[in-house]
Design a protein around this motif. Structure first.
Motif, short mmCIF file in Angstrom:
data_model
loop_
_atom_site.label_atom_id
_atom_site.label_comp_id
_atom_site.label_asym_id
_atom_site.label_seq_id
_atom_site.Cartn_x
_atom_site.Cartn_y
_atom_site.Cartn_z
N LYS A 86 0.59 -1.07 -0.02
CA LYS A 86 -0.13 0.02 0.04
C LYS A 86 0.75 1.17 0.10
O LYS A 86 0.55 2.22 -0.83
N ARG A 87 2.10 1.29 0.81
CA ARG A 87 2.68 2.62 0.88
C ARG A 87 3.46 2.56 -0.35
O ARG A 87 3.51 3.82 -0.84
N GLU A 88 3.98 1.57 -0.99
CA GLU A 88 4.65 1.69 -2.30
C GLU A 88 3.83 2.14 -3.37
O GLU A 88 3.99 3.14 -4.26
N LEU A 89 2.64 1.82 -3.42
CA LEU A 89 1.62 2.11 -4.60
C LEU A 89 0.93 3.56 -4.38
O LEU A 89 0.81 4.11 -5.44
N ALA A 90 0.79 3.95 -3.35
CA ALA A 90 0.39 4.95 -3.07
C ALA A 90 1.21 6.30 -3.34
O ALA A 90 0.79 7.29 -3.65
N GLU A 91 2.41 6.14 -3.09
CA GLU A 91 3.52 6.97 -3.78
C GLU A 91 3.43 7.43 -5.17
O GLU A 91 3.81 8.35 -5.57
N GLU A 92 3.24 6.17 -5.84
CA GLU A 92 3.26 6.18 -7.24
C GLU A 92 2.06 6.68 -7.72
O GLU A 92 1.96 7.48 -8.98
N ALA A 93 0.82 6.45 -7.25
CA ALA A 93 -0.53 6.55 -7.93
C ALA A 93 -0.79 8.33 -7.59
O ALA A 93 -0.59 8.57 -6.39
N THR A 94 -1.55 8.82 -8.47
CA THR A 94 -2.04 10.24 -8.50
C THR A 94 -3.55 10.16 -8.35
O THR A 94 -4.14 11.27 -7.72
N GLU A 95 -4.31 8.98 -8.43
CA GLU A 95 -5.63 9.15 -8.19
C GLU A 95 -5.95 7.71 -7.55
O GLU A 95 -5.20 6.71 -7.73
N ILE A 96 -7.05 7.63 -6.76
CA ILE A 96 -7.45 6.58 -6.20
C ILE A 96 -7.75 5.36 -7.10
O ILE A 96 -7.51 4.08 -6.75
N PRO A 97 -8.54 5.61 -8.24
CA PRO A 97 -8.91 4.35 -9.00
C PRO A 97 -7.76 3.50 -9.54
O PRO A 97 -7.53 2.36 -9.85
N ALA A 98 -6.61 4.49 -10.01
CA ALA A 98 -5.37 3.97 -10.43
C ALA A 98 -4.68 3.22 -9.10
O ALA A 98 -4.13 2.11 -9.50
N TYR A 99 -4.57 3.51 -8.02
CA TYR A 99 -4.13 2.92 -6.97
C TYR A 99 -4.93 1.58 -6.60
O TYR A 99 -4.21 0.43 -6.23
N GLY A 100 -6.13 1.59 -6.75
CA GLY A 100 -6.99 0.66 -6.63
C GLY A 100 -6.72 -0.72 -7.55
O GLY A 100 -6.50 -1.76 -7.40
#
Length: 394
Positions: free
Chosen positions: A355-369
């Motif tokens: 979660k920490r890794e992906l949240a740093e890379e994503a700019t929008e929540i749908p992409a994070y999901g």
């Protein structure tokens, strides 16, 4: 219309907050004032009180002698229950009349001393609790209201504890200092939250959620979730099979986005009459129609992974509600996943790192999901193996 419950122990300064909210334009319904109205001379309420507690509770001119009544009614639970049984139904009926008369655009503030004691929090979009230390409250009651100290302490002891009030509070206002401090807090609450909240409820919209951001586990998340659960269960009523706190914030110790996720389980996703309207009225409008969760495991049929999504309109609290059908794999997985993480420290740490890794890379929540889907695919198998091994069921 936004419904706000306002409460606080006797002597906390709740009236100061109510007055300030009224100055901002809130439609204040004062339960104490109504309670006085329903026992005025000539009312059925006063006649019933005399029948229950005797003529000694009347003044020489036939009005209610409140100190005399308090000296009897606040000394034991049975007397207090008798008083409440007479007064509360009448107060409730008059309150409903006043609220019905409020404009559709109003922020209705219901000033209720016994909101916590009577477990009324789920009736409101938001609950504000005003508090001050017990000794400060005793001082105010003795020196400002002229109550005997023993009477003041009896009244305070008969009300909810601080812990009970904190559990009920969406907003906690500390009124132990100078008055201008609490008034400034009320001003900020009105401008930054209540005004926006009212328009969001009325227009069925929510604020921009922004980019995903992981925060450390908040030990108040469970209490926050309990308040939302109570509102969702009241709104859903018998339409829901069950309502659960799910997702990362339901896993103690797990860092997560500051989002409370809930699942409402229904018998049939296509035949839940009135659920969307009821949730919208409670402040949780429909955000998306029928969607499909990503399928996992050996059941790829999209029809078995359908759901509806509702969101909270509160600018100060981000909530997602997933409505899923009982017995479907996505409904089961939503319950299984946090149960597995609570039991498996290794999986919990692995998921937090992802979660920490992906949240740093994503700019929008749908992409994070979307980026989490590959891990969830593997996790589904591991979680089901854990469920089979331990005998877990929903």
């Amino acid at each position: 219309m936004l419904r706000v419950g306002l409460t606080g122990g006797i002597g906390s300064g709740k009236s100061t907050v109510a007055t300030r909210l009224a100055e901002h334009g809130a439609f204040v319904v004062d339960a104490d004032r109504i309670a006085r109205e329903v026992v005025e001379p000539g009312t059925d309420g006063l006649r019933d009180l005399v029948a229950a507690f005797g003529d000694g509770i009347l003044t020489a001119d036939g009005a209610l002698d409140r100190p005399a009544l308090a000296a009897i009614a606040f000394t034991d639970d049975a007397s207090r229950a008798k008083l409440n049984a007479i007064v509360h139904p009448r107060v409730g009926a008059r309150t409903a009349e006043l609220v019905a008369a409020a404009p559709d655009t109003a922020v209705v503030v219901h000033d209720v001393p016994l909101l916590v004691e009577n477990r009324m929090g789920a009736l409101y979009h938001l609950v504000i609790v005003v508090d001050a230390p017990v000794e400060e409250r005793v001082h105010r009651l003795v020196h400002s209201r002229g109550l005997p100290e023993a009477d003041a302490r009896n009244r305070i002891a008969a009300q909810a504890t601080e812990a009970d009030r904190r559990a009920a509070a969406d907003v906690w206002l500390d009124n132990s200092g100078p008055q201008d401090v609490v008034l400034a807090a009320v001003d900020a609450l009105w401008a930054d939250r209540l005004v926006r909240y009212e328009s969001n409820v009325r227009l069925h919209r929510h604020d921009n959620r922004g980019a995903p951001r992981i925060v450390e586990y908040d030990p108040t998340w469970p209490a926050q979730a309990e308040r939302v659960l109570a509102r969702l269960r009241l709104a859903a009523g018998e339409r829901a099979v069950r309502v659960d706190h799910i997702g990362s914030t339901a896993v103690p110790g797990l860092a997560a986005k500051d989002i409370l996720d809930f699942q409402i389980t229904v018998p049939d996703l296509d035949a839940v009459d009135g659920l969307s309207e009821a949730l919208a009225g409670a402040g949780f409008p429909l955000a998306e129609g029928v969607l499909e969760d990503s399928p996992y495991g050996d059941d790829p049929d999209p029809a078995h992974w359908r759901k509806r999504v509702h969101v909270d309109t509160d600018p100060g609290r981000w909530v997602n509600i997933h409505v899923r059908e009982a017995g479907r794999p996505n409904q089961r997985y939503a319950l299984l996943f946090p149960a597995w993480l609570r039991a498996d420290a290794r999986a919990r740490a692995e998921y937090e790192a992802l979660k920490r890794e992906l949240a740093e890379e994503a700019t929008e929540i749908p992409a994070y999901g979307d980026a989490k889907v590959p891990w969830f695919t593997e996790a589904y198998v591991r979680a089901e193996e854990w469920a089979e091994r331990t005998g877990w069921t929903p």
